[in-house]
Design a protein around this motif. Structure first.
Motif, PDB file in Angstrom:
ATOM      1  N   VAL A 111       0.844  -1.199   0.000  1.00 43.78           N
ATOM      2  CA  VAL A 111       0.000   0.000   0.000  1.00 43.78           C
ATOM      3  C   VAL A 111       0.877   1.245   0.000  1.00 43.78           C
ATOM      4  CG1 VAL A 111      -1.730   1.307   1.290  1.00 43.78           C
ATOM      5  CG2 VAL A 111      -1.916  -1.179   1.121  1.00 43.78           C
ATOM      6  N   CYS A 112       1.912   1.240   0.829  1.00 50.21           N
ATOM      7  CA  CYS A 112       2.847   2.379   0.859  1.00 50.21           C
ATOM      8  C   CYS A 112       3.489   2.584  -0.500  1.00 50.21           C
ATOM      9  CB  CYS A 112       3.934   2.155   1.905  1.00 50.21           C
ATOM     10  SG  CYS A 112       3.344   2.122   3.586  1.00 50.21           S
ATOM     11  N   GLU A 113       3.900   1.485  -1.106  1.00 46.91           N
ATOM     12  CA  GLU A 113       4.530   1.568  -2.418  1.00 46.91           C
ATOM     13  C   GLU A 113       3.572   2.169  -3.447  1.00 46.91           C
ATOM     14  OE1 GLU A 113       7.070  -1.210  -5.473  1.00 46.91           O
ATOM     15  OE2 GLU A 113       5.915  -2.178  -3.908  1.00 46.91           O
ATOM     16  N   ALA A 114       2.312   1.730  -3.414  1.00 47.47           N
ATOM     17  CA  ALA A 114       1.314   2.262  -4.346  1.00 47.47           C
ATOM     18  C   ALA A 114       1.121   3.759  -4.118  1.00 47.47           C
ATOM     19  CB  ALA A 114      -0.014   1.527  -4.179  1.00 47.47           C
ATOM     20  N   MET A 115       1.010   4.152  -2.865  1.00 52.06           N
ATOM     21  CA  MET A 115       0.824   5.570  -2.552  1.00 52.06           C
ATOM     22  C   MET A 115       1.961   6.413  -3.115  1.00 52.06           C
ATOM     23  SD  MET A 115      -0.334   5.514   1.387  1.00 52.06           S
ATOM     24  CE  MET A 115      -1.935   4.963   1.910  1.00 52.06           C
ATOM     25  N   LEU A 116       3.172   5.979  -2.854  1.00 51.36           N
ATOM     26  CA  LEU A 116       4.322   6.764  -3.292  1.00 51.36           C
ATOM     27  C   LEU A 116       4.492   6.739  -4.810  1.00 51.36           C
ATOM     28  CD1 LEU A 116       6.776   5.828  -0.419  1.00 51.36           C
ATOM     29  CD2 LEU A 116       5.618   8.016  -0.776  1.00 51.36           C
ATOM     30  N   ALA A 117       4.193   5.613  -5.448  1.00 49.32           N
ATOM     31  CA  ALA A 117       4.314   5.533  -6.910  1.00 49.32           C
ATOM     32  C   ALA A 117       3.305   6.454  -7.588  1.00 49.32           C
ATOM     33  CB  ALA A 117       4.119   4.095  -7.366  1.00 49.32           C
ATOM     34  N   ILE A 118       2.085   6.486  -7.079  1.00 54.47           N
ATOM     35  CA  ILE A 118       1.057   7.360  -7.657  1.00 54.47           C
ATOM     36  C   ILE A 118       1.418   8.817  -7.429  1.00 54.47           C
ATOM     37  CG2 ILE A 118      -1.363   8.070  -7.438  1.00 54.47           C
ATOM     38  CD1 ILE A 118      -1.913   5.020  -6.846  1.00 54.47           C
ATOM     39  N   LYS A 119       1.876   9.116  -6.238  1.00 51.91           N
ATOM     40  CA  LYS A 119       2.312  10.484  -5.919  1.00 51.91           C
ATOM     41  C   LYS A 119       3.434  10.920  -6.859  1.00 51.91           C
ATOM     42  CE  LYS A 119       4.200  12.874  -1.867  1.00 51.91           C
ATOM     43  NZ  LYS A 119       4.483  12.675  -0.437  1.00 51.91           N
ATOM     44  N   MET A 120       4.392  10.020  -7.091  1.00 58.55           N
ATOM     45  CA  MET A 120       5.519  10.338  -7.965  1.00 58.55           C
ATOM     46  C   MET A 120       5.052  10.541  -9.408  1.00 58.55           C
ATOM     47  SD  MET A 120       9.239   8.428  -8.111  1.00 58.55           S
ATOM     48  CE  MET A 120       8.517   7.017  -7.369  1.00 58.55           C
ATOM     49  N   MET A 121       4.159   9.664  -9.865  1.00 60.86           N
ATOM     50  CA  MET A 121       3.672   9.753 -11.243  1.00 60.86           C
ATOM     51  C   MET A 121       2.930  11.064 -11.481  1.00 60.86           C
ATOM     52  SD  MET A 121       1.114   7.136 -13.123  1.00 60.86           S
ATOM     53  CE  MET A 121       0.386   7.485 -14.695  1.00 60.86           C
ATOM     54  N   CYS A 122       2.023  11.413 -10.575  1.00 66.19           N
ATOM     55  CA  CYS A 122       1.265  12.653 -10.744  1.00 66.19           C
ATOM     56  C   CYS A 122       2.177  13.872 -10.693  1.00 66.19           C
ATOM     57  CB  CYS A 122       0.164  12.751  -9.685  1.00 66.19           C
ATOM     58  SG  CYS A 122      -1.158  11.544  -9.909  1.00 66.19           S
ATOM     59  N   PHE A 124       5.287  13.962 -11.570  1.00 65.08           N
ATOM     60  CA  PHE A 124       6.068  13.965 -12.798  1.00 65.08           C
ATOM     61  C   PHE A 124       5.244  14.499 -13.976  1.00 65.08           C
ATOM     62  CE2 PHE A 124       7.700  12.039 -16.690  1.00 65.08           C
ATOM     63  CZ  PHE A 124       9.024  12.447 -16.628  1.00 65.08           C
ATOM     64  N   ILE A 125       4.002  14.059 -14.082  1.00 68.09           N
ATOM     65  CA  ILE A 125       3.140  14.503 -15.177  1.00 68.09           C
ATOM     66  C   ILE A 125       3.013  16.024 -15.181  1.00 68.09           C
ATOM     67  CG2 ILE A 125       0.730  14.524 -15.983  1.00 68.09           C
ATOM     68  CD1 ILE A 125       0.670  11.516 -15.214  1.00 68.09           C
ATOM     69  N   PHE A 126       2.912  16.612 -13.992  1.00 71.65           N
ATOM     70  CA  PHE A 126       2.765  18.065 -13.895  1.00 71.65           C
ATOM     71  C   PHE A 126       4.105  18.778 -13.726  1.00 71.65           C
ATOM     72  CE2 PHE A 126      -1.529  16.671 -13.079  1.00 71.65           C
ATOM     73  CZ  PHE A 126      -2.238  17.543 -13.893  1.00 71.65           C
ATOM     74  N   ARG A 127       5.191  18.058 -13.989  1.00 73.19           N
ATOM     75  CA  ARG A 127       6.549  18.612 -13.992  1.00 73.19           C
ATOM     76  C   ARG A 127       6.926  19.289 -12.692  1.00 73.19           C
ATOM     77  NH1 ARG A 127       6.792  15.332 -17.523  1.00 73.19           N
ATOM     78  NH2 ARG A 127       6.966  15.798 -19.715  1.00 73.19           N
ATOM     79  N   ARG A 128       6.486  18.703 -11.592  1.00 69.71           N
ATOM     80  CA  ARG A 128       6.876  19.192 -10.275  1.00 69.71           C
ATOM     81  C   ARG A 128       8.049  18.332  -9.818  1.00 69.71           C
ATOM     82  NH1 ARG A 128       0.654  19.825  -8.748  1.00 69.71           N
ATOM     83  NH2 ARG A 128       0.374  21.860  -9.705  1.00 69.71           N
ATOM     84  N   LEU A 129       9.180  18.640 -10.407  1.00 69.92           N
ATOM     85  CA  LEU A 129      10.345  17.769 -10.268  1.00 69.92           C
ATOM     86  C   LEU A 129      10.908  17.708  -8.859  1.00 69.92           C
ATOM     87  CD1 LEU A 129      12.043  18.445 -13.700  1.00 69.92           C
ATOM     88  CD2 LEU A 129      10.357  16.711 -13.083  1.00 69.92           C
ATOM     89  N   ASP A 130      10.729  18.780  -8.084  1.00 71.77           N
ATOM     90  CA  ASP A 130      11.165  18.727  -6.686  1.00 71.77           C
ATOM     91  C   ASP A 130      10.335  17.700  -5.911  1.00 71.77           C
ATOM     92  OD1 ASP A 130      13.151  20.592  -7.085  1.00 71.77           O
ATOM     93  OD2 ASP A 130      11.934  22.286  -6.386  1.00 71.77           O
ATOM     94  N   GLU A 131       9.024  17.644  -6.201  1.00 72.96           N
ATOM     95  CA  GLU A 131       8.162  16.634  -5.569  1.00 72.96           C
ATOM     96  C   GLU A 131       8.577  15.229  -6.003  1.00 72.96           C
ATOM     97  OE1 GLU A 131       3.963  17.217  -6.220  1.00 72.96           O
ATOM     98  OE2 GLU A 131       4.023  19.253  -5.428  1.00 72.96           O
ATOM     99  N   VAL A 132       8.905  15.071  -7.284  1.00 71.03           N
ATOM    100  CA  VAL A 132       9.329  13.764  -7.787  1.00 71.03           C
ATOM    101  C   VAL A 132      10.577  13.306  -7.037  1.00 71.03           C
ATOM    102  CG1 VAL A 132      10.217  12.498  -9.789  1.00 71.03           C
ATOM    103  CG2 VAL A 132       8.330  14.114 -10.078  1.00 71.03           C
TER     104      VAL A 132
END
Length: 154
Positions: A111-122, A124-132
């Protein structure tokens, strides 16, 4: 070999058949896997959003499985985020430290992995590279802390 999208109809069938025969845990696991795979394989967001909302509503009203809700919440929030709907406007808002702490407390590293992967993907899509970058670091630290590394997304 078939693409990962090829499994989506079967997962949906397993979900529906399991519900029909009262195999709730099996149904919820299949539904969660369907939602997770559909999110990462580029399903159309509008119809997918309705499926995820129905899954979450059914779970919260009928089955009350907290872990399933926690597992699918980031997907639901990710869809809203990608569609620009009201609600979370940055990835940090829809996957909180409290969500992660609860999943960790329940020893739900998937579940943690899913949360972080989705957070990273979103992010990245919006080019918030510091968040990535911050999320990737958090993702790797999660598995280092547990003494094992899945790291299937990084």
């Amino acid at each position: 070999k078939e693409p990962i999208q090829a499994i989506l109809p079967q997962l949906k069938d397993v979900y529906n058949m399991s519900l029909k025969y009262g195999l709730i845990d099996n149904a919820l696991a299949s539904g969660m896997l369907h939602a997770y795979r559909a999110f990462f394989t580029g399903s159309l967001l509008k119809p997918f959003s309705k499926e995820v909302a129905l899954f979450m509503r059914n779970n919260s009203e009928r089955h009350k499985r907290k872990l399933m809700h926690l597992s699918v919440l980031p997907i639901s929030n990710g869809i809203s985020f990608l569609c620009g709907r009201s609600g979370p406007q940055i990835a940090e808002e829809f996957i909180t430290e409290e969500n992660l702490a609860e999943a960790l407390q329940n020893k739900e590293s998937t579940v943690c992995e899913a949360m972080l992967a989705i957070k990273m993907m979103c992010s990245f899509i919006f080019r918030r590279l510091d968040e990535v970058k911050a999320t990737a670091r958090q993702y790797l630290e999660l598995f280092e802390r547990q003494g094992r590394a899945s790291a299937q997304f990084v």
